[in-house]
Design a protein around this motif. Sequence first.
Motif, PDB file in Angstrom:
ATOM      1  N   ALA A 214       1.094  -1.127   0.131  1.00 14.51           N
ATOM      2  CA  ALA A 214       0.120   0.034  -0.356  1.00 14.51           C
ATOM      3  C   ALA A 214       0.903   1.135  -0.263  1.00 14.51           C
ATOM      4  CB  ALA A 214      -1.313  -0.167   0.874  1.00 14.51           C
ATOM      5  N   ASP A 217       0.533   4.434  -2.073  1.00 12.04           N
ATOM      6  CA  ASP A 217      -0.807   4.918  -1.907  1.00 12.04           C
ATOM      7  C   ASP A 217      -0.795   5.873  -0.481  1.00 12.04           C
ATOM      8  OD1 ASP A 217      -2.106   3.899  -4.737  1.00 12.04           O
ATOM      9  OD2 ASP A 217      -2.565   2.296  -4.038  1.00 12.04           O
ATOM     10  N   VAL A 218       0.025   5.427  -0.121  1.00  9.89           N
ATOM     11  CA  VAL A 218      -0.724   6.059   1.409  1.00  9.89           C
ATOM     12  C   VAL A 218       0.510   7.152   1.499  1.00  9.89           C
ATOM     13  CG1 VAL A 218      -2.222   4.651   1.820  1.00  9.89           C
ATOM     14  CG2 VAL A 218      -0.087   4.314   2.630  1.00  9.89           C
ATOM     15  N   SER A 245      -8.940  -2.522   3.709  1.00 12.49           N
ATOM     16  CA  SER A 245      -8.137  -0.698   4.104  1.00 12.49           C
ATOM     17  C   SER A 245      -6.898  -0.588   4.201  1.00 12.49           C
ATOM     18  CB  SER A 245      -9.811  -0.191   4.699  1.00 12.49           C
ATOM     19  OG  SER A 245      -9.413  -1.255   6.248  1.00 12.49           O
ATOM     20  N   ALA A 247      -4.086   2.462   5.455  1.00  7.50           N
ATOM     21  CA  ALA A 247      -3.814   4.399   5.886  1.00  7.50           C
ATOM     22  C   ALA A 247      -2.446   4.454   6.396  1.00  7.50           C
ATOM     23  CB  ALA A 247      -4.725   4.008   6.630  1.00  7.50           C
ATOM     24  N   ARG A 267      -4.054   9.207   5.527  1.00  3.55           N
ATOM     25  CA  ARG A 267      -3.938   9.192   3.886  1.00  3.55           C
ATOM     26  C   ARG A 267      -4.315   7.444   3.877  1.00  3.55           C
ATOM     27  NH1 ARG A 267       1.319   9.969   0.304  1.00  3.55           N
ATOM     28  NH2 ARG A 267      -0.316   9.347  -1.190  1.00  3.55           N
ATOM     29  N   VAL A 269      -6.771   4.321   1.608  1.00  2.00           N
ATOM     30  CA  VAL A 269      -7.175   3.646   0.229  1.00  2.00           C
ATOM     31  C   VAL A 269      -7.774   2.626   0.887  1.00  2.00           C
ATOM     32  CG1 VAL A 269      -4.858   3.022  -0.189  1.00  2.00           C
ATOM     33  CG2 VAL A 269      -6.759   3.544  -1.974  1.00  2.00           C
ATOM     34  N   TYR A 271      -9.062  -0.777  -1.344  1.00  2.00           N
ATOM     35  CA  TYR A 271      -8.732  -1.874  -2.594  1.00  2.00           C
ATOM     36  C   TYR A 271      -9.419  -3.219  -2.926  1.00  2.00           C
ATOM     37  CZ  TYR A 271      -3.378  -0.394  -1.969  1.00  2.00           C
ATOM     38  OH  TYR A 271      -2.155   0.816  -1.775  1.00  2.00           O
ATOM     39  N   LYS A 283      -9.571   0.409  -6.710  1.00  2.00           N
ATOM     40  CA  LYS A 283      -9.515   0.721  -5.741  1.00  2.00           C
ATOM     41  C   LYS A 283     -10.609   2.593  -5.708  1.00  2.00           C
ATOM     42  CE  LYS A 283      -5.471   3.774  -6.595  1.00  2.00           C
ATOM     43  NZ  LYS A 283      -3.639   4.742  -6.465  1.00  2.00           N
ATOM     44  N   SER A 289      -5.330   9.035  -3.119  1.00  2.00           N
ATOM     45  CA  SER A 289      -5.692   8.832  -1.465  1.00  2.00           C
ATOM     46  C   SER A 289      -6.470   9.731  -0.978  1.00  2.00           C
ATOM     47  CB  SER A 289      -4.756   8.191  -0.224  1.00  2.00           C
ATOM     48  OG  SER A 289      -4.183   9.980  -0.277  1.00  2.00           O
ATOM     49  N   SER A 293      -8.082   7.835   8.011  1.00  2.00           N
ATOM     50  CA  SER A 293      -8.547   6.697   7.762  1.00  2.00           C
ATOM     51  C   SER A 293      -9.096   5.919   7.745  1.00  2.00           C
ATOM     52  CB  SER A 293      -7.565   6.848   9.020  1.00  2.00           C
ATOM     53  OG  SER A 293      -5.862   6.955   8.970  1.00  2.00           O
TER      54      SER A 293
END
Length: 571
Positions: A214, A217-218, A245, A247, A267, A269, A271, A283, A289, A293
């Motif tokens: 992750a 993305d975060v 999920s 974060a 941050r 996201v 998936y 996503k 993002s 959280s």
Amino acid sequence: MNFLNRIIFIPFLIFFLCGCPAKEKIAIEKIVPTRMGAGIKLSRPVAIESICVKDGNQLVFQKNIGEKLDTFLVDFIWEKGKRYTFEVKSVNGTLISQSSPFDTPLAFEIAEDTLGKPRGEVDVAEINEWSKKLYEDVDISTRGKIGVGGFDQTVRVYDRRGRLIWKHKIPTGVVRCVRFSPTGDYLFAGEASPDGNIYCFCAKTGKLCWKYGAVNDVGASSATYYGHQPKICSIVCVGERIYVSAARNREDYITIGSRKVKYWPKRGVIYALDLKTGELLWKFPATGSMDTSPLKVSVDASGRYLTFGGWGGSADGRIRQKYPENTLYLLDAINGALIWRYSVPPVEKHGFQSISIGGNSHISPNGKYVACCSSDGRFFLFDMAKSVEKKMPHLIYKKAISTPIKVSGIPIYAYGGKVFVDDEGSAFLTIGRTYVAPAGKGMASTPDVKHPSENSIIKLDRDGNTSWLWPAKGPIETPVFSKNGRYLVVAMCHNYVERSNEMAGIYCFDLKRQGGGADKLIWYYRMEGLGLACGISPCGKYIGAIEGPVDIDPRREYQNIVGKHRVCILS
């Protein structure tokens, strides 16, 4: 013969005349009534050929075993007040023992195993602080395997007898969550680490099938503390998909007047991944993002809808968020599109400028209802069909469960906890620890008294009426239900307001029993340390639990650590 030779000779003479010391005689040490029969403990392992249970002369249970065991279960329906005769046929002969009169089901420990030293700059929990420190996880598959995610950087899988099948150590960080696939063929594990990976293992062999990070993305983190690294927050498996999920938190400061105040930007996201290959299906958001959280995702049994709530990132309402923390979100689980969002404004009393939904949302298995609870203790139930039809939330009712109050001039509140809604719209929710409300910051760091609603389980009917309530003595961790909804199991850690861990352990409820919460509680398994987490097999027979240590001396210059870091298997 001199004196020394005589001393040496005499033991050999005794050994020659008497032979080798005889092995300890095998006996049935313990017979414990369980929810589904009985648990049997022998004095030592022995090769067991078969076992039978009799009520007088009537045979009520018989089974061939063919294994070397000292602890095992037998399944039969027993009657209260009756004594049963247990006959265990082994290679050494037949053991026969009559039980005491069976009265009520009890916890029976099948096995335990010690877990390793925690990593990630994690210390032992303190009796006068709210955190349990070790946020570990346990899950049980449809095939009776027990998966454990530990802060010792290790994923473990045991069989139902507690024998370790395999383990996998991650390179760095800690393991935060584990979940088996619906068929039990795969185990998924999520970590907090520089990469924030989710791993897919073959449940049988431990072979790593795939992993997905992750961090892209975060965002990356230079922090060594796991709480500030990319982390997998929750995992849900439905059909051939896995929903995750993730974060990351970081420390920052916001200027208020002439002061700099610390806060934690987020941050996050979500998936959807292919269960077998790890291929990214979608996503949310599609790019970038969220600035909050998503601690937990919930998906209905058919994989049609997904819900989650925001948590943190607003600096107590001072920062405007694109994805506000005080909001419940509903997505199309097939493609990740946002269907609607519902914002819960803070009750601007006692200093609340913002609230969170966090991990407190749930969709009923049949997808007819979605529910959430705000951090300040308000519950909301929505009609899914009407909400989806109009693409806007259709609220059935809302109810204040835990209202902030003032005690000796200091405002306190009990944190809104986990939510579960069934196919009929009835809801279970937990209310958590007592905290000082924002307006009381500076007046007290921890509450001197507990909130009247703290640490409780509440059952609401479809109209919001309280069906029953169970006031617990400590914080309720990781509530889990058997697949048929009959059994509810919760772990319990320490009460930091009362500075006590006397209530710590595992609690099992039979929800088909009549009466209130106390009537539905069928047993309590005491732990010397803290009850950190628990899981229950879909059939309800097996329970996995994690215990963690705690320092029960509140003085900083002293330590009195009690409890083990271990996993145990119960029935």
